[in-house]
Design a protein around this motif. Structure first.
Motif, PDB file in Angstrom:
ATOM      1  N   VAL A  54      -3.187   0.375  -8.153  1.00  0.00           N
ATOM      2  CA  VAL A  54      -4.599   0.699  -8.316  1.00  0.00           C
ATOM      3  C   VAL A  54      -4.970   1.739  -7.258  1.00  0.00           C
ATOM      4  O   VAL A  54      -4.626   1.584  -6.074  1.00  0.00           O
ATOM      5  N   ASN A  55      -5.664   2.798  -7.673  1.00  0.00           N
ATOM      6  CA  ASN A  55      -6.164   3.784  -6.717  1.00  0.00           C
ATOM      7  C   ASN A  55      -7.362   3.144  -6.017  1.00  0.00           C
ATOM      8  O   ASN A  55      -8.397   2.922  -6.620  1.00  0.00           O
ATOM      9  N   GLU A  56      -7.187   2.833  -4.729  1.00  0.00           N
ATOM     10  CA  GLU A  56      -8.204   2.095  -3.980  1.00  0.00           C
ATOM     11  C   GLU A  56      -9.107   2.997  -3.150  1.00  0.00           C
ATOM     12  O   GLU A  56     -10.070   2.516  -2.575  1.00  0.00           O
ATOM     13  N   GLY A  57      -8.780   4.258  -3.074  1.00  0.00           N
ATOM     14  CA  GLY A  57      -9.649   5.129  -2.289  1.00  0.00           C
ATOM     15  C   GLY A  57      -9.006   6.445  -1.928  1.00  0.00           C
ATOM     16  O   GLY A  57      -7.865   6.739  -2.288  1.00  0.00           O
ATOM     17  N   ARG A  58      -9.782   7.225  -1.216  1.00  0.00           N
ATOM     18  CA  ARG A  58      -9.393   8.592  -0.856  1.00  0.00           C
ATOM     19  C   ARG A  58      -9.829   8.840   0.586  1.00  0.00           C
ATOM     20  O   ARG A  58     -10.977   8.595   0.934  1.00  0.00           O
ATOM     21  N   LEU A  59      -8.884   9.306   1.388  1.00  0.00           N
ATOM     22  CA  LEU A  59      -9.202   9.774   2.727  1.00  0.00           C
ATOM     23  C   LEU A  59      -9.242  11.292   2.653  1.00  0.00           C
ATOM     24  O   LEU A  59      -8.240  11.937   2.343  1.00  0.00           O
ATOM     25  N   ARG A  60     -10.410  11.850   2.900  1.00  0.00           N
ATOM     26  CA  ARG A  60     -10.607  13.281   2.696  1.00  0.00           C
ATOM     27  C   ARG A  60     -10.038  14.122   3.838  1.00  0.00           C
ATOM     28  O   ARG A  60     -10.096  13.721   4.995  1.00  0.00           O
ATOM     29  N   ASN A  61      -9.474  15.281   3.464  1.00  0.00           N
ATOM     30  CA  ASN A  61      -8.989  16.281   4.421  1.00  0.00           C
ATOM     31  C   ASN A  61      -8.076  15.693   5.499  1.00  0.00           C
ATOM     32  O   ASN A  61      -8.235  15.968   6.681  1.00  0.00           O
ATOM     33  N   MET A  62      -7.104  14.905   5.087  1.00  0.00           N
ATOM     34  CA  MET A  62      -6.223  14.218   6.035  1.00  0.00           C
ATOM     35  C   MET A  62      -4.904  14.934   6.297  1.00  0.00           C
ATOM     36  O   MET A  62      -4.228  14.623   7.269  1.00  0.00           O
ATOM     37  N   ALA A  63      -4.516  15.837   5.430  1.00  0.00           N
ATOM     38  CA  ALA A  63      -3.226  16.506   5.599  1.00  0.00           C
ATOM     39  C   ALA A  63      -3.423  18.009   5.454  1.00  0.00           C
ATOM     40  O   ALA A  63      -4.029  18.479   4.488  1.00  0.00           O
ATOM     41  N   TYR A  64      -2.904  18.742   6.422  1.00  0.00           N
ATOM     42  CA  TYR A  64      -2.976  20.195   6.360  1.00  0.00           C
ATOM     43  C   TYR A  64      -1.587  20.742   6.081  1.00  0.00           C
ATOM     44  O   TYR A  64      -0.651  20.497   6.839  1.00  0.00           O
ATOM     45  N   THR A  65      -1.448  21.447   4.975  1.00  0.00           N
ATOM     46  CA  THR A  65      -0.175  22.074   4.644  1.00  0.00           C
ATOM     47  C   THR A  65      -0.411  23.219   3.682  1.00  0.00           C
ATOM     48  O   THR A  65      -1.394  23.214   2.927  1.00  0.00           O
ATOM     49  N   ASN A  66       0.470  24.179   3.729  1.00  0.00           N
ATOM     50  CA  ASN A  66       0.419  25.319   2.828  1.00  0.00           C
ATOM     51  C   ASN A  66      -0.948  26.021   2.868  1.00  0.00           C
ATOM     52  O   ASN A  66      -1.466  26.457   1.852  1.00  0.00           O
ATOM     53  N   GLY A  67      -1.536  26.074   4.067  1.00  0.00           N
ATOM     54  CA  GLY A  67      -2.765  26.837   4.271  1.00  0.00           C
ATOM     55  C   GLY A  67      -4.069  26.153   3.953  1.00  0.00           C
ATOM     56  O   GLY A  67      -5.119  26.792   4.003  1.00  0.00           O
ATOM     57  N   ARG A  68      -4.040  24.852   3.643  1.00  0.00           N
ATOM     58  CA  ARG A  68      -5.314  24.171   3.359  1.00  0.00           C
ATOM     59  C   ARG A  68      -5.215  22.672   3.598  1.00  0.00           C
ATOM     60  O   ARG A  68      -4.128  22.130   3.730  1.00  0.00           O
ATOM     61  N   TYR A  69      -6.373  22.036   3.639  1.00  0.00           N
ATOM     62  CA  TYR A  69      -6.449  20.584   3.821  1.00  0.00           C
ATOM     63  C   TYR A  69      -6.372  19.876   2.471  1.00  0.00           C
ATOM     64  O   TYR A  69      -6.845  20.404   1.458  1.00  0.00           O
ATOM     65  N   HIS A  70      -5.787  18.690   2.495  1.00  0.00           N
ATOM     66  CA  HIS A  70      -5.644  17.881   1.284  1.00  0.00           C
ATOM     67  C   HIS A  70      -6.044  16.445   1.591  1.00  0.00           C
ATOM     68  O   HIS A  70      -5.916  15.974   2.721  1.00  0.00           O
ATOM     69  N   ASP A  71      -6.474  15.745   0.552  1.00  0.00           N
ATOM     70  CA  ASP A  71      -6.826  14.339   0.675  1.00  0.00           C
ATOM     71  C   ASP A  71      -5.574  13.461   0.592  1.00  0.00           C
ATOM     72  O   ASP A  71      -4.545  13.886   0.068  1.00  0.00           O
ATOM     73  N   VAL A  72      -5.699  12.253   1.099  1.00  0.00           N
ATOM     74  CA  VAL A  72      -4.672  11.233   0.938  1.00  0.00           C
ATOM     75  C   VAL A  72      -5.262  10.144   0.053  1.00  0.00           C
ATOM     76  O   VAL A  72      -6.357   9.640   0.322  1.00  0.00           O
ATOM     77  N   LEU A  73      -4.553   9.823  -1.011  1.00  0.00           N
ATOM     78  CA  LEU A  73      -4.991   8.765  -1.920  1.00  0.00           C
ATOM     79  C   LEU A  73      -4.330   7.455  -1.497  1.00  0.00           C
ATOM     80  O   LEU A  73      -3.145   7.438  -1.155  1.00  0.00           O
ATOM     81  N   ILE A  74      -5.095   6.377  -1.534  1.00  0.00           N
ATOM     82  CA  ILE A  74      -4.589   5.062  -1.169  1.00  0.00           C
ATOM     83  C   ILE A  74      -4.378   4.263  -2.452  1.00  0.00           C
ATOM     84  O   ILE A  74      -5.326   4.024  -3.206  1.00  0.00           O
ATOM     85  N   PHE A  75      -3.124   3.887  -2.703  1.00  0.00           N
ATOM     86  CA  PHE A  75      -2.789   3.047  -3.845  1.00  0.00           C
ATOM     87  C   PHE A  75      -2.386   1.674  -3.332  1.00  0.00           C
ATOM     88  O   PHE A  75      -1.754   1.562  -2.283  1.00  0.00           O
ATOM     89  N   GLY A  76      -2.754   0.645  -4.072  1.00  0.00           N
ATOM     90  CA  GLY A  76      -2.384  -0.711  -3.687  1.00  0.00           C
ATOM     91  C   GLY A  76      -1.943  -1.521  -4.887  1.00  0.00           C
ATOM     92  O   GLY A  76      -2.351  -1.257  -6.028  1.00  0.00           O
ATOM     93  N   LEU A  77      -1.093  -2.509  -4.622  1.00  0.00           N
ATOM     94  CA  LEU A  77      -0.615  -3.426  -5.647  1.00  0.00           C
ATOM     95  C   LEU A  77      -0.505  -4.803  -5.017  1.00  0.00           C
ATOM     96  O   LEU A  77       0.178  -4.975  -4.009  1.00  0.00           O
TER      97      LEU A  77
ATOM     98  N   ASN B   2       0.846  -1.193   0.000  1.00  0.00           N
ATOM     99  CA  ASN B   2       0.000   0.000   0.000  1.00  0.00           C
ATOM    100  C   ASN B   2       0.879   1.239   0.000  1.00  0.00           C
ATOM    101  O   ASN B   2       1.939   1.259   0.629  1.00  0.00           O
ATOM    102  N   ALA B   3       0.431   2.270  -0.695  1.00  0.00           N
ATOM    103  CA  ALA B   3       1.144   3.548  -0.705  1.00  0.00           C
ATOM    104  C   ALA B   3       0.130   4.661  -0.473  1.00  0.00           C
ATOM    105  O   ALA B   3      -0.906   4.709  -1.134  1.00  0.00           O
ATOM    106  N   HIS B   4       0.434   5.532   0.468  1.00  0.00           N
ATOM    107  CA  HIS B   4      -0.410   6.689   0.748  1.00  0.00           C
ATOM    108  C   HIS B   4       0.238   7.891   0.071  1.00  0.00           C
ATOM    109  O   HIS B   4       1.414   8.176   0.310  1.00  0.00           O
ATOM    110  N   VAL B   5      -0.523   8.593  -0.762  1.00  0.00           N
ATOM    111  CA  VAL B   5       0.007   9.698  -1.549  1.00  0.00           C
ATOM    112  C   VAL B   5      -0.879  10.922  -1.343  1.00  0.00           C
ATOM    113  O   VAL B   5      -2.108  10.833  -1.470  1.00  0.00           O
ATOM    114  N   TYR B   6      -0.267  12.056  -1.027  1.00  0.00           N
ATOM    115  CA  TYR B   6      -1.033  13.295  -0.896  1.00  0.00           C
ATOM    116  C   TYR B   6      -1.615  13.667  -2.249  1.00  0.00           C
ATOM    117  O   TYR B   6      -0.954  13.551  -3.281  1.00  0.00           O
TER     118      TYR B   6
END
Length: 181
Positions: free
Chosen positions: A150-173, A130-134
């Motif tokens: 394969v992009n297996e999903g999205r964790l919403r608003n998991m990382a705060y940087t540069n003044g805003r929240y970002h999702d984390v994408l979950i990739f798996g192989l 598994n790889a977690h990618v901003y």
């Protein structure tokens, strides 16, 4: 050329050495790289970086959770790769890879990942990575897609940087997908 499990087409993975401190220190001052990899931390002194590389070089080998230096085949230190969340019972693991800015776009990240996958799938019988990618890390998203993840999903608003929240994408192989790639 002799085949070595820790060598790819363009990189060789090796233990971190105390003498690597200067390259890691320089890399640690690059805010963009820090943000892409994890988060922006406070500045570290040269002595602090020297102590960090000393500790990394002294860590024992458990075969699963590790951090290795990445060098190109000319012997230049170009980054590092680490494994984490290794679960031998269920056969899953994760990793993180970082290439120093002056060595971007040379294929070192993908080659390093392939070396780690070859070890985990071919030697340790793991069955999934598994790889977690901003969501703002477009280079890493494209890298994982090219490697067959394969992009297996999205964790919403998991990382705060540069003044805003970002999702984390979950990739798996899976192991089977690895064999097909």
């Amino acid at each position: 050329m002799d085949f070595h499990i820790w060598e790819g087409g363009s990189v060789r993975l090796r233990p971190i050495q105390p003498s690597d401190w200067e390259k890691f220190h320089q890399d640690g001052m690059d805010s963009e790289i820090a943000r892409l990899n994890d988060a922006i931390y406070g500045p570290r002194s040269e002595e602090g970086t020297k102590r960090w590389t000393e500790r990394e070089s002294e860590k024992g080998w458990d075969g699963h959770n590790f951090r290795l230096a990445i060098e190109n085949l000319k012997g230049e230190l170009v980054g590092s790769i680490s494994t984490n969340n290794c679960d031998p019972q269920n056969g899953t693991f994760s990793y993180g890879v970082s290439i120093f800015r002056e060595h971007w776009k040379n294929g070192y990240a993908s080659d390093s990942i392939r070396v780690v996958l070859r070890y985990f799938f071919g030697e340790l019988r793991y069955q999934k990575v598994n790889a977690h990618v901003y969501s703002f890390n477009e280079g890493s998203i494209k890298l994982h897609e090219r490697l067959g993840f394969v992009n297996e999903g999205r964790l919403r608003n998991m990382a705060y940087t540069n003044g805003r929240y970002h999702d984390v994408l979950i990739f798996g192989l899976t192991y089977e997908e690895y064999l097909e790639s």
